[in-house]
Design a protein around this motif. Sequence first.
Motif, mmCIF file in Angstrom:
data_model
loop_
_atom_site.group_PDB
_atom_site.id
_atom_site.type_symbol
_atom_site.label_atom_id
_atom_site.label_comp_id
_atom_site.label_asym_id
_atom_site.label_seq_id
_atom_site.Cartn_x
_atom_site.Cartn_y
_atom_site.Cartn_z
ATOM 1 N N SER A 1 -1.519 -3.083 0.360
ATOM 2 C CA SER A 1 -1.846 -3.093 1.785
ATOM 3 C C SER A 1 -0.592 -2.879 2.632
ATOM 4 N N ALA A 2 0.502 -3.522 2.222
ATOM 5 C CA ALA A 2 1.741 -3.431 2.987
ATOM 6 C C ALA A 2 2.488 -2.122 2.760
ATOM 7 N N LEU A 3 2.444 -1.611 1.534
ATOM 8 C CA LEU A 3 3.333 -0.507 1.187
ATOM 9 C C LEU A 3 2.679 0.857 1.002
ATOM 10 N N LEU A 4 1.395 0.911 0.669
ATOM 11 C CA LEU A 4 0.777 2.222 0.443
ATOM 12 C C LEU A 4 0.881 3.141 1.662
ATOM 13 N N PRO A 5 0.723 2.617 2.898
ATOM 14 C CA PRO A 5 0.916 3.505 4.058
ATOM 15 C C PRO A 5 2.316 4.095 4.115
ATOM 16 N N VAL A 6 3.313 3.318 3.693
ATOM 17 C CA VAL A 6 4.695 3.806 3.677
ATOM 18 C C VAL A 6 4.863 4.884 2.608
ATOM 19 N N TYR A 7 4.274 4.643 1.431
ATOM 20 C CA TYR A 7 4.340 5.629 0.353
ATOM 21 C C TYR A 7 3.723 6.951 0.796
ATOM 22 N N LYS A 8 2.579 6.862 1.483
ATOM 23 C CA LYS A 8 1.903 8.074 1.940
ATOM 24 C C LYS A 8 2.715 8.778 3.015
ATOM 25 N N LYS A 9 3.308 7.995 3.929
ATOM 26 C CA LYS A 9 4.120 8.571 5.003
ATOM 27 C C LYS A 9 5.319 9.332 4.442
ATOM 28 N N LEU A 10 5.970 8.741 3.439
ATOM 29 C CA LEU A 10 7.164 9.362 2.861
ATOM 30 C C LEU A 10 6.851 10.264 1.668
ATOM 31 N N LYS A 11 5.562 10.332 1.271
ATOM 32 C CA LYS A 11 5.100 11.180 0.166
ATOM 33 C C LYS A 11 5.708 10.777 -1.176
ATOM 34 N N ILE A 12 5.901 9.459 -1.357
ATOM 35 C CA ILE A 12 6.385 8.921 -2.630
ATOM 36 C C ILE A 12 5.202 8.842 -3.591
ATOM 37 N N LYS A 13 5.453 9.089 -4.868
ATOM 38 C CA LYS A 13 4.378 9.085 -5.859
ATOM 39 C C LYS A 13 3.750 7.693 -5.977
ATOM 40 N N PRO A 14 2.441 7.579 -5.760
ATOM 41 C CA PRO A 14 1.778 6.270 -5.909
ATOM 42 C C PRO A 14 1.815 5.760 -7.343
ATOM 43 N N LEU A 15 2.045 6.654 -8.317
ATOM 44 C CA LEU A 15 2.193 6.243 -9.714
ATOM 45 C C LEU A 15 3.316 5.219 -9.848
ATOM 46 N N TYR A 16 4.385 5.416 -9.083
ATOM 47 C CA TYR A 16 5.514 4.494 -9.141
ATOM 48 C C TYR A 16 5.136 3.129 -8.562
ATOM 49 N N LEU A 17 4.336 3.129 -7.518
ATOM 50 C CA LEU A 17 3.869 1.877 -6.927
ATOM 51 C C LEU A 17 3.040 1.088 -7.936
ATOM 52 N N ALA A 18 2.098 1.761 -8.599
ATOM 53 C CA ALA A 18 1.237 1.107 -9.585
ATOM 54 C C ALA A 18 2.046 0.585 -10.767
ATOM 55 N N THR A 19 3.079 1.311 -11.159
ATOM 56 C CA THR A 19 3.913 0.914 -12.302
ATOM 57 C C THR A 19 4.759 -0.315 -11.982
ATOM 58 N N ILE A 20 5.390 -0.312 -10.823
ATOM 59 C CA ILE A 20 6.273 -1.414 -10.455
ATOM 60 C C ILE A 20 5.479 -2.700 -10.251
ATOM 61 N N ILE A 21 4.315 -2.591 -9.618
ATOM 62 C CA ILE A 21 3.476 -3.778 -9.409
ATOM 63 C C ILE A 21 3.127 -4.413 -10.749
#
Length: 437
Positions: free
Chosen positions: A128-148
């Motif tokens: 909720s806090a970070l996915l909007p930032v990932y989308k704004k900066l076009k960072i791979k969401p795969l990395y978000l799922a992995t780190i979590i």
Amino acid sequence: MTWQTTLTLLGYGIVITFMVLIMMKKMTAFASLITIPVIFALIGGMGPKLGAYALTGIKGVTTTATMLLFAILFFGIMINVGLFDPLVKFIVKAVKGDPLKVLVGTAILAAVVSFDGDGTTTTMIVTSALLPVYKKLKIKPLYLATIIIMQNSVMNLLPWGGPTARIMAALKIEGGAILAPLVPGMVLGVIWGIVVAYLLGLKERKRLGIVKIDETALDEMAATMDEEEAALRRPKLIWVNFILTVLVMYFLIAGKLPSAVIFELAVALALIINYPKLKTQRELIERHAGNAIQVIVMVLAAGIFMGILTESGMANAIALNLASIVPKSFGSHWALVTAVISIPGTFLLSNDAFYFGVLPVLAQTGATYGFTPLQIGIASTMGQAFHLLSPLVAFIYLLLQITEVDMGEWQRFAAKWSIGTFIIFVLAAAITGVMPL
């Protein structure tokens, strides 16, 4: 061939076939979770009992499914009211468009939020806090799922987390006795998660560069919100919603109420406080129903998978096989043997099946070689580095649904970094002397 051997082969066949089909993207996880165990059960001549097995499995996940349903509704409402908007704006300002800072921040936030030991809560808050930032900066969401998942797998070892609580019950070990030896490995494991985030951040910084984000960019982010979303914001009630969320976290950690009940009450209060009109309440529930159903059908499908695997005796057959395949000559290294067995054990089986079925056998065998229950118990936690990559873990379907990441791709990518977590766990336990190699 004995019936026990047949069950073992069928059990391994189900898990291996499922993983191959998922990894090769030949079948969806939902279809695989249902059809693969049914096919193998029919091959094993279990047709007459198939319905009962599946229904038992479904009943076993209903509490989890209920909790996930209301957790999704609660955090969805908190997103609607704008609870996370200040945090998102703060993060965007702090990272200054640098993907490296975003990923390192993800690792730190995931570790802190995971303190309650609940993967669902961690997933909802961090995304909720970070996915909007990932989308704004076009960072791979795969990395978000992995780190979590990396950070949660470490923090899940706290005594109120799933695996440690089961070890305490199975081997009659006190929480304080098992936590102290785990702390060094957990600290290093969290640091490893931050290191991985740093390395991935370097890759993203090289690929994307540093995007200049100022107040204008923040205003543009807010402007992308449609009128309907803007109407749902409740900026004047942000502190009320914050206190409600903190209370939810407190009761989850305290364990005084079942998590499903906590989230049900939280949803009811959130709706009453923020949206007193009945029409708006109905619209909000409908708004989030799609995401909730996507996750719940996966959990119910996993229930069929686990029901057939467990009730048919296949899970027990796999457990006995895992406990018996190691030569007795390895006796002096039994703690390390347990650590290695815990990888496939916690991946192929549920925590209940492994810690209540396999661990007591490993502990009894270890006792004959001079190992204490605590040493074997600690060793059995090592495989938790990979456990949360298992299709038997309910909340990963929520994580993958939100981040829109393919399950097979995520498992392949995250597994190679989880090897580092496993090695760190083993080395820390060996160096502190709690798990003699």
